[in-house]
Design a protein around this motif. Sequence first.
Motif, PDB file in Angstrom:
ATOM      1  N   VAL A   1       0.651  -1.080   0.180  1.00  0.00           N
ATOM      2  CA  VAL A   1      -0.166  -0.047   0.015  1.00  0.00           C
ATOM      3  C   VAL A   1       0.773   1.350  -0.025  1.00  0.00           C
ATOM      4  N   ASP A   2       0.450   2.098  -0.859  1.00  0.00           N
ATOM      5  CA  ASP A   2       1.501   3.464  -0.949  1.00  0.00           C
ATOM      6  C   ASP A   2       0.880   4.459   0.067  1.00  0.00           C
ATOM      7  N   GLU A   3       1.382   5.612  -0.278  1.00  0.00           N
ATOM      8  CA  GLU A   3       1.267   6.699   0.954  1.00  0.00           C
ATOM      9  C   GLU A   3      -0.267   7.450   0.450  1.00  0.00           C
ATOM     10  N   ASP A   4      -1.046   7.196  -0.492  1.00  0.00           N
ATOM     11  CA  ASP A   4      -2.154   7.594  -0.826  1.00  0.00           C
ATOM     12  C   ASP A   4      -3.284   6.379  -0.494  1.00  0.00           C
ATOM     13  N   GLY A   5      -2.694   5.365   0.178  1.00  0.00           N
ATOM     14  CA  GLY A   5      -3.686   4.120   0.598  1.00  0.00           C
ATOM     15  C   GLY A   5      -4.206   3.450  -0.479  1.00  0.00           C
TER      16      GLY A   5
END
Length: 1036
Positions: A413-417
């Motif tokens: 999962v990245d920083e933007d969810g």
Amino acid sequence: MLLCRVSAVSQTLTRWGRRSHRGGGLLHRALSFSSSRCHVVSPGEVSAKPAEAGSAPGLYRDTVLLPRSEFPMRLTGQKLLDRELQIQQECGFADLYSWQRERKAKKEFCLHDGPPYANGDPHVGHALNKILKDIRNRFEMLRGRQVHYIPGWDCHGLPIELKALGELGTSGLSPMQIRQKARQFAEGAIARQKAAFQRWGLMADWDQCYYTYDGAYEAAQLKVFQEMHGKGFIYQDYKPVFWSPSSRTALAEAELEYNPEHVSRAIYATFPLSTLPPEMASEGLESGVSVLVWTTQPWTIPANQAVCYMPNAQYSVVKRADNSQLLLVATERTASVAALLATELESIGTFTGSQLEGGICKHPTIPDKEVPLLPANHVTMAKGTGLVHTAPAHGMEDYSVASQFKLPVECMVDEDGKFTDLAGPELQHLCVMTEGTDKVISMLAECGALLKEEQCVHSYPYDWRTKQPVVIRPSKQWFINTASLKDKAKEALQKVRVLPESARGSLLTMLDRRTYWCISRQRSWGVPIPVFYHRETGEALINKHTVSHLAELFKEKGSDCWWELPIETLLPDQVLKNSKAGPVTDYVRGEDVLDIWFDSGASWAAVLEEKMEGDAEEPESRLSWLPAPLRKPLASESDSRADAYVEGKDQIGGWFQSSLLTSVAVRNKAPYKSLVVHGFAVSEKGEKMSKSLGNVVDPDVVINGGKDPSVPAYGADVLRWWVAESNVFSEVQIGPTALNSARDSIGKLRNTLKFLLGNLQGFDPRVQAVDPKEMHYIDQYMLHQLREYSIKVTDAYSEFDAGRAIRVLQAFITRDLSSFYFSIIKDRLYCDPEDSLGRRSCQTVLEEILDGVTRSIAPILPHLAEEVYLHAPGHDGGETLFKSGWIKSSSVWRRPGLEEAVEGACAIRDSFLSSIPGKNAAQYDLTIAIEPGLLFELMESLQEEATSTSSQLAELMTVARVNLASGLPRDLPPDAPLSHGTFLINLEGGVIREDSAYSIAAVPTSAARCPRCRRYTADSADCLCPRCQTIVSQAH
């Protein structure tokens, strides 16, 4: 006489409650009496006259000494607001804090201000908190202590950044552009809040506040960071943290709100056993068994690395009656699962959790991936199947299992969810909480692993700023190892007084819940974490040399220099050499900032440590200790703890905790000696204030009134009274009812003060006061009561219980003054000669009462107190109450023997009034018969003669004449009201005890009503009584 023998008794015996069986005590008896007095003005009727205009008695009006005062009975509207501002100006509210800091004092009281957040306008929560603090500060200052109180503001963080940028967002803006806009926004909010705090009458030096964006403050914060890093409490790690996709930053526990109505899509999914546990295989079970798991977060299934079981629990392999599928579930969850699947489950075999060791499952959505069955202590049987899907990247307990068994921690999962490419092409770029969840459930259904889906309403963490749900994802962050500090913190808390004591449990619970504290944030508006990273290896460069140098730069230039200065200045050659590091070109500066809870949690270092240095006479600046001795340990022998931290209950897991953890880490002690935890301000219906509900109360509107004329201007003192009167240890309701009640209470208080001032017109206590030994006994008794009052009200303020102080005040005014003393003394005040001993004795007491009451209300109502002081006698013009100290009660006033005499007389009066219900006591001659003994001697101290119309006993009884004898006369009229009773005398702690009997007889007086004083002591209706004849003749 006896009174002389008992007046020096050492122990005061308060008798209100003990005598309730004899008619409700002194004050209750006084209530029965007050309406029976000759017509004189009450405290609310100071303009009344003793005779109607034009009547014959009106001839003597000019000889009666009625109250006169320019003190206004009532102030409303703009006049009230103008008067409060005038009082602040004339009485030097703005300079009071500096004045008391410069005076010499034996003791100091330090209340450390928890910094409000600089992200909006002042609200009633601010009013509740700040006024509560100010009441205590003013009390401590009045009683001679030097108050240390520096207001502060919490200036960094995402909420300010979001409000400052608005719809622009951070897109295309440099860190310095973001910081500039955020600083401007914070400065505007601080200016508005500061102006409101000053209008509320808060005592502080508003030019010497602390701000977490101040360079000197940031330097102190870095020093704390370095101390903690040097001791190993701060470290960098890659582990799961609460992550807010809406804010794109990591969050700490204190930055979360839990939404109890959050709805998740919970699923039951199967993990086929590819390798049976050896114990299960030895039982002859065939293949085809699937492990059944339950989760409320289906999006984490792709990151699964294991399935966990409880080692000591019992598990069963069951066969479904509807399709013969074999499932492994906890035995005690079998019935729940059967009901869920709407089928019967037949047990095929039963095993302990430990017998599941060695089992391996196929991952349901990732071909060729296998995951082990592992034991774990966090597995529970409260819900689900007793077997827990484990994704180390997305759960705190899951990560602990991974650490123990060396499992991979893969973040998909990245920083933007959103899912990354590691999750596979079907999931990449999908938001995990919405369409990503949909897709995972769809994939489970396609492969036959989805047995059941249901809606699950449960508590779920949300970002407290954006009000959006968070996820747990691993990230390389900076942490404080709170687990290693927990025991020290608990030990330190044992030495801290907590009000209310019930809050201590919450403090300890919150400490237990926090195993580590993520202190790094991926934003621009904050204090940068003072770390450099190697370009190639990513290794962090941080030590005492780098941090000390940065602290000096921050103190001089502020933390903006982290972005503005070249790295060669931030990391000069000498620092690199001392750090044994390579050339500066090998390093880049870090991009994270510190959690704002660390900002405010280090305030003790910037404010309390500075206080100790100030005591050592380093006056160059408020933070003068910082640059030169940066290497000096913060811990010292001096006790630089605050006497109190006073904040709302939301700070139990916030500022109270962050301050405790940082101080314990650096100094091995709490930063406070006591914690005061108050509730929240809510609407009159007990609801949380919300613009959508339309129940928000604006303190500015409370003070100045609203646009609607129906919303009155209450002024600052009403707001302060509301705070003081409330039970601040629970939720505090505010609205028209509470504010009107506060206004009415202050109005009644003003009436009493006006009565006191009116009867002191022309009296100068400096030259006309009467020595207590020469006073009437009733006056001495009131000084005794005033001393008791001052002790009680002082104790209440000392306990942070301003509400109790108000209750003590109101009881004293209502029972001791209005219903008792004032009703008795009016004849003496109005009709005795102006300079007579009796009148001056009474005025001396009234002046002491005025002074004591005014000082006792001053911490709560500073504007009213100073207004009264401007009208009060006995001091020079230009003096202010707050510069003249606390209530000045004297030990000489303590008269326990006198108390017995007056209360004995009141017990007799109570019996008398009960014998003539509805009749006017002033029209009777009263005979009191007491056998020789203590009670008789006490009454003799109030009336030496056998019969008198002017004795102190006659004044107390409010009758025409009192006859004091050892027995009742034989020639009483047959219809004369008779009464009998007893009074228990208790002196010297019970050494002297005597239950004395008395009898009374009331006979209508033969005397006429005096047209001047209205007492029944005249020979005929058209002539004055002897006293009034003398006064009138001397006047002419």
